[in-house]
Design a protein around this motif. Structure first.
Motif, mmCIF file in Angstrom:
data_model
loop_
_atom_site.group_PDB
_atom_site.id
_atom_site.type_symbol
_atom_site.label_atom_id
_atom_site.label_comp_id
_atom_site.label_asym_id
_atom_site.label_seq_id
_atom_site.Cartn_x
_atom_site.Cartn_y
_atom_site.Cartn_z
ATOM 1 N N HIS A 1 37.131 10.378 108.064
ATOM 2 C CA HIS A 1 37.309 9.469 106.929
ATOM 3 C C HIS A 1 38.078 8.211 107.326
ATOM 4 C CE1 HIS A 1 35.527 12.740 104.736
ATOM 5 N NE2 HIS A 1 35.353 11.902 103.727
ATOM 6 N N TYR A 2 38.955 8.340 108.280
ATOM 7 C CA TYR A 2 39.597 7.141 108.819
ATOM 8 C C TYR A 2 38.555 6.260 109.497
ATOM 9 C CZ TYR A 2 42.285 4.068 111.818
ATOM 10 O OH TYR A 2 42.777 2.956 112.444
ATOM 11 N N LEU B 1 36.071 15.748 99.638
ATOM 12 C CA LEU B 1 34.923 16.650 99.549
ATOM 13 C C LEU B 1 34.574 17.024 98.116
ATOM 14 C CD1 LEU B 1 35.980 19.028 102.479
ATOM 15 C CD2 LEU B 1 34.039 17.447 102.491
ATOM 16 N N PHE C 1 31.167 13.684 102.721
ATOM 17 C CA PHE C 1 30.873 14.150 104.085
ATOM 18 C C PHE C 1 32.080 14.824 104.699
ATOM 19 C CE2 PHE C 1 33.188 10.850 106.373
ATOM 20 C CZ PHE C 1 33.251 9.818 105.446
ATOM 21 N N PHE C 2 31.817 15.664 105.718
ATOM 22 C CA PHE C 2 32.894 16.388 106.392
ATOM 23 C C PHE C 2 33.360 15.611 107.624
ATOM 24 C CE2 PHE C 2 34.120 19.711 109.583
ATOM 25 C CZ PHE C 2 35.378 19.949 109.056
ATOM 26 N N VAL D 1 46.053 9.664 112.381
ATOM 27 C CA VAL D 1 45.492 8.867 111.275
ATOM 28 C C VAL D 1 46.036 9.477 109.984
ATOM 29 C CG1 VAL D 1 43.376 8.334 112.559
ATOM 30 C CG2 VAL D 1 43.427 10.334 111.046
ATOM 31 N N PRO D 2 45.925 8.766 108.875
ATOM 32 C CA PRO D 2 46.417 9.351 107.610
ATOM 33 C C PRO D 2 45.660 10.638 107.284
ATOM 34 C CG PRO D 2 45.878 7.010 107.348
ATOM 35 C CD PRO D 2 45.390 7.402 108.702
ATOM 36 N N ALA E 1 43.643 13.138 105.234
ATOM 37 C CA ALA E 1 42.761 13.036 104.074
ATOM 38 C C ALA E 1 43.034 14.190 103.128
ATOM 39 C CB ALA E 1 41.307 13.052 104.527
ATOM 40 N N LEU F 1 38.263 16.233 109.110
ATOM 41 C CA LEU F 1 37.981 15.476 107.885
ATOM 42 C C LEU F 1 38.745 14.152 107.896
ATOM 43 C CD1 LEU F 1 36.664 16.006 104.934
ATOM 44 C CD2 LEU F 1 39.037 16.425 104.250
ATOM 45 N N SER F 2 40.009 14.219 108.282
ATOM 46 C CA SER F 2 40.858 13.024 108.247
ATOM 47 C C SER F 2 40.381 11.984 109.244
ATOM 48 C CB SER F 2 42.312 13.405 108.559
ATOM 49 O OG SER F 2 42.762 14.392 107.663
ATOM 50 N N LYS F 3 40.043 12.437 110.451
ATOM 51 C CA LYS F 3 39.587 11.491 111.482
ATOM 52 C C LYS F 3 38.285 10.818 111.041
ATOM 53 C CE LYS F 3 42.360 12.924 115.118
ATOM 54 N NZ LYS F 3 42.959 12.318 116.285
#
Lengths: 437, 497
Positions: free
Chosen positions: A360-361, B45, A374-375, B36-37, B39, A356-358
């Motif tokens: 969204h980055y 979600l 989105f996932f 990366v930061p 989320a 998720l973090s990757k």
């Protein structure tokens, strides 16, 4: 031929025991006309060394050393070493379908564990021992809905994986059933449930909904279930990115869940072998296709496992079977079971959070085509060039930049479907962003 | 402990379920630090879409995971441990070079949507395997998209339906001999046909007269297995093909028993229109406890336009996926099939070469006939016809002492052998169906025959010993009846108490 263990002396002794004088006598009764006329046009046998050299030469013609942002139903996740260590144990690798329970307790217990893990992940009460893949699992789920409801029309959203929809079309067409489609919301990328409600009729066996859908967007399973159930239809929820189940609410309101487990330790392998699965509510257990392992006892009262409810299956039921499936994807399901055991409760969540973090980055600063949540993948419109130009530019940087959606959606011809997993490094993501932003 | 056959009992370890082993806070993984930061799931979600936890999901250390599955593995029988004489299953040695080839990284990590220019190796492998299989089958084209044998059958019958529909009438009925695999009738029904069963004649073959009587303008195809499940070559196969073709019907062949024919006879040469073969049988890819397999489907030219999309096409020195096939039945599976299985099958064919494949077939026939010759004095052969790659006995003699094929099968476990196929084909009373394959050495065949001969003796002297078998396996006879009566198909904390 090195795989043939008998010596010529063995062969002579065995021929003598059969009352024959030559190997050719073994097929003397086959009509002359049916016999092959000339030797097979296949080159002479190779040594191990030559075989590996052949496959390495083919590998040279493949992408190698590229950073990949390809998803669209096949995801690059790290495979813990134990998955392969266990799958290569000969006792698992070279065993047969566990029909003889006393000699297959290892396979049977691991299937029972697999079924349990899938239920825990999906919120369902029964899961089968695997289907061929996600696409065929969806078609089988639709047929299952037909058996339960007696209705023969299926509603599939346009944001279901397009190749899954094609497989469903083929199956429905041959069974003389029909597939109707419903649109996606052009703003959010979610299935258009209002349109579904207008289109849905009382002839529908099931509504199909993929979450996260083909565009990576999370769907409202509960709302879809309410709409389907109001018309007496079942809801089939589909997933292609199984890692999302580590973080997303399980689709408890579905009647059937059909998914692809490739994300759980299965290498992309140019599209297969993967493993599909169907899970459902207990009340539908007799309509589920494929093998099921169940718990029982042996004669001495010890816990034991065996294949069960096989009266649903083709080898007992013949033309009245729930499906013709026989061979499934057992070894692949075992790899998934090992993967889930290694990651476990905390690990799967952490893995999902990394994905998720990757993603969204990666999405930050890009022009996303849809507003839906989105996932780990999303649809992006490159700002300064066409998708094709962007992909070519990225190839020069040894990056596989995503799937151009023109091949499936003319209306999204200016877009790419891009995916990020825990395998993608920040520097490659920055390179991708530079081209797409 | 005494030795019985090749077996001496030894302890195996108990092992609970993953869920029973689990202890809160254990972990068997470590992810790299996030670059990366992080989320927030709730923000990214929506809080309503995020699950609190995966209830009762296991928590284990790495060493416990390894031991868990290793211990389970020791409860299995496998080809690597010995002969696996299941009839019509072709449990042959699975060469390990096949596994190594499938793990070559740029092949194993190829994404199905990476550019075709960067997928030429994989496409070349598929094209080469298609070509060699077409040569082996005697067919003009082969598709490798189906995921398994039954899936290939389904594809094959759909091809016939599409072809006949293009002629104006898809027809209604598929004929299936009573010796057929269960998948055949199930497949025909799923593909939209009614099934009509044909009785075998007293030689265990399909009778041309019976075919002639059954075939009419409603019949789309006959699904035949050759050699059939009695291990008998259908000697009238060409005449049967002519009868069908004269009425516009098609001859479908189930290639489950292709291991009897490779390099000796080609289905395409004896009148077959469409054939499927299981790469996990004849072509040595491992069964893996039930899969994965791959179903290759070969067709004659008149059926080729209907093959699933996409098809490989050579264009300017490159291979391309061709989606423009207007008469195609469509897709039967996402992507291109079980590619990893195709690599293994091609490695098998490369290892043998054309002549090696023929030699393998001859040894498969020899092994089956040798087993038959050794066992015929003790067990009733089902049909006197000559055997190809497998032989089928009946338990008729042993039944007189109250012992049935399943009992003998379970007693074989005590001697260290996986049983033969039990009670199939259905047309044989108390069937014992034995396929040794070519990769069994004579010594293993002798140990197997010695075991069955010793059991025949036990049936005479102490039938109860056989009826209550197995006695030396990890679990005694498993109660399948109560498993089905009240199915428990998952672990739950509540049920575990």
């Amino acid at each position: 031929m090195r795989y043939l263990p008998n010596s010529d002396a063995d062969r002579q002794a065995m021929l003598a025991a059969c009352g024959l004088s030559s190997l050719e006598d073994l097929y003397r009764h086959v009509p002359e006309n049916a016999l092959i006329r000339e030797p097979l046009k296949i080159p002479p046998g190779m040594s191990e060394y030559e075989i590996m050299a052949y496959f390495r030469a083919q590998a040279e013609k493949m992408a190698h050393g590229y950073a990949s942002f390809l998803g669209a139903g096949v995801y690059a996740h790290y495979r813990p070493v134990l998955c392969d260590v266990i799958a290569q144990r000969g006792e698992f690798l070279t065993s047969y379908t566990p029909y003889q329970a006393e000699y297959a307790q290892g396979t049977l217990q691991s299937i029972f564990e697999f079924q349990t893990l899938i239920c825990q992940l999906t919120g369902m009460e029964v899961a089968n021992a695997s289907m061929y893949d996600g696409s065929t699992a969806v078609a089988e789920a639709a047929m299952m809905a037909y058996r339960i409801t007696g209705r023969s029309k299926f509603f599939a959203p346009l944001n279901l994986h397009p190749e899954y929809r094609q497989v469903l079309d083929t199956a429905a067409h041959n069974a003389r059933m029909s597939v109707a489609t419903y649109p996606y919301d052009a703003a959010t990328g979610q299935a258009d449930l209002a349109a579904l409600e207008r289109l849905l009729d009382e002839e529908t066996a099931c509504v199909i909904l993929q979450s996260p859908n083909f565009f990576g967007v999370v769907e409202d399973v509960r709302a879809a279930a309410e709409i389907a159930h109001r018309r007496g239809a079942l809801l089939v929820v589909v997933f292609t990115e199984a890692v999302s189940l580590g973080l997303l609410e399980p689709p408890r309101d579905a009647d059937i869940v059909a998914g692809e487990l490739q994300s759980f330790a299965i290498s992309p392998s140019y599209g297969g072998p993967f493993a599909g699965v169907i899970a459902t509510k207990e009340k539908y257990i007799r309509q589920i296709p494929g093998r099921l392992a169940g718990e029982t006892r042996d004669q001495d009262g010890n816990r034991a496992f065996c294949l069960t409810l096989s009266t649903r299956e083709q080898h007992i039921r013949r033309e009245k079977a729930t499906s013709n499936i026989c061979t499934n994807q057992a070894l692949v399901a075992l790899m998934a079971t090992v993967f889930l055991s290694v990651y476990g409760k905390q690990g799967l969540r952490e893995l999902a959070v990394q994905n998720l973090s990757k993603a969204h980055y990666l999405a930050g600063g890009l022009e996303l085509r849809f507003t839906g949540k989105f996932f780990n993948e999303f649809v992006v419109k490159p700002r300064r060039m066409t998708p094709q130009q962007a992909l070519e530019r990225l190839l020069e940087k040894k990056i596989l930049g995503g799937v151009a959606l023109a091949r499936f959606y003319p209306e999204l011809a200016d877009c790419l479907l891009v995916c990020a997993t825990e395998m993608n490094r920040r520097e490659d993501m920055d390179a991708l962003k530079e081209v797409l932003a | 402990m005494p030795t019985l056959g090749k077996v001496r009992p030894h302890p195996t370890q108990n092992e609970p379920l993953l869920f029973e082993l689990s202890r809160p806070g254990k972990r068997g993984y470590q992810l790299p630090p996030l670059d990366v930061p992080e989320a927030s799931p709730e923000e990214a979600l929506g809080a309503e879409n995020v699950r609190r936890e995966i209830e009762d999901f296991p928590e284990l250390s790495e060493v416990e995971v390894l031991r868990h599955f290793t211990r389970l593995s020791t409860w299995n029988y496998a080809i690597d441990l010995g002969m696996f004489p299941l009839g019509s299953c072709t449990m042959k040695y699975n060469p390990r070079i096949n596994e190594a080839a499938a793990r070559v990284e740029p092949l194993a990590w190829a994404h199905p949507y990476q550019p075709e220019e960067l997928s030429q190796g994989a496409m070349e492998i598929i094209a080469t395997l298609e070509q060699y299989l077409a040569e082996i089958f005697g067919m003009s084209e082969v598709t490798l998209q189906p995921a398994a044998g039954a899936h290939g059958e389904y594809t094959g019958i759909m091809l016939i339906r599409a072809y006949l529909a293009a002629q104006g009438n898809p027809r209604k009925v598929v004929l299936v001999p009573d010796s057929a695999h269960g998948t055949n009738p199930a497949t025909a029904v799923i593909a939209g046909y009614e099934v009509k069963t044909l009785a075998s004649n007293d030689r265990g073959m399909t009778d041309p007269a019976a075919v002639a009587a059954a075939v009419n303008e409603d019949v789309a195809a006959l699904m035949i297995t050759n050699p059939n499940t009695l291990g008998v070559f259908e000697e009238h196969i060409e005449e049967i093909a002519e009868i069908l073709h004269a009425k516009g019907a098609q001859l479908y062949m189930d290639g489950a028993n292709l291991n009897a024919l490779v390099g000796v006879a080609r289905p395409g040469d004896f009148g077959v229109d469409v054939l499927h073969a299981n790469l996990h049988k004849t072509f040595s890819t491992p069964h893996g406890g039930g899969g994965p397999g791959a179903g290759a489907v070969g067709v004659k030219p008149h059926l080729a336009p209907f093959l699933p999309v996409p098809r490989l096409k050579r264009e300017g020195g490159l291979l391309r996926w061709d989606y423009d096939r207007p008469q195609s039945i469509g897709r039967v599976r996402a992507f291109y099939g079980n590619f990893g299985v195709m690599i293994r099958a091609l490695a098998y064919i490369l290892a043998h070469g054309g002549e090696g494949l023929r030699r393998a077939t001859l040894d498969a026939l020899l092994n089956a006939n040798y087993v038959r010759a050794r066992l015929e004095p003790y067990y009733q052969i089902a049909y006197p016809s000559r055997s190809m790659h497998e032989c089928v006995f009946s338990d008729a003699r042993q039944e007189k002492r109250g012992v049935r094929t399943m009992d003998i099968a379970k007693r074989l476990l005590d001697y260290g052998f996986h049983p033969y196929t039990v009670s199939f084909p259905l047309i044989v009373h108390g069937a014992m169906m034995i396929e040794p394959t070519e990769t069994e050495p004579k010594a293993e065949l002798d140990a197997f025959c010695d075991a069955l001969i010793a059991i025949a003796q036990e049936v005479e002297e102490n039938p109860e010993l056989v009826k209550s078998a197995p006695h030396s396996t990890r679990v005694s006879r498993v109660d399948e009846v109560s498993a089905a009566r009240k199915p428990r198909v998952r672990w739950t904390r509540e049920a575990a108490g």
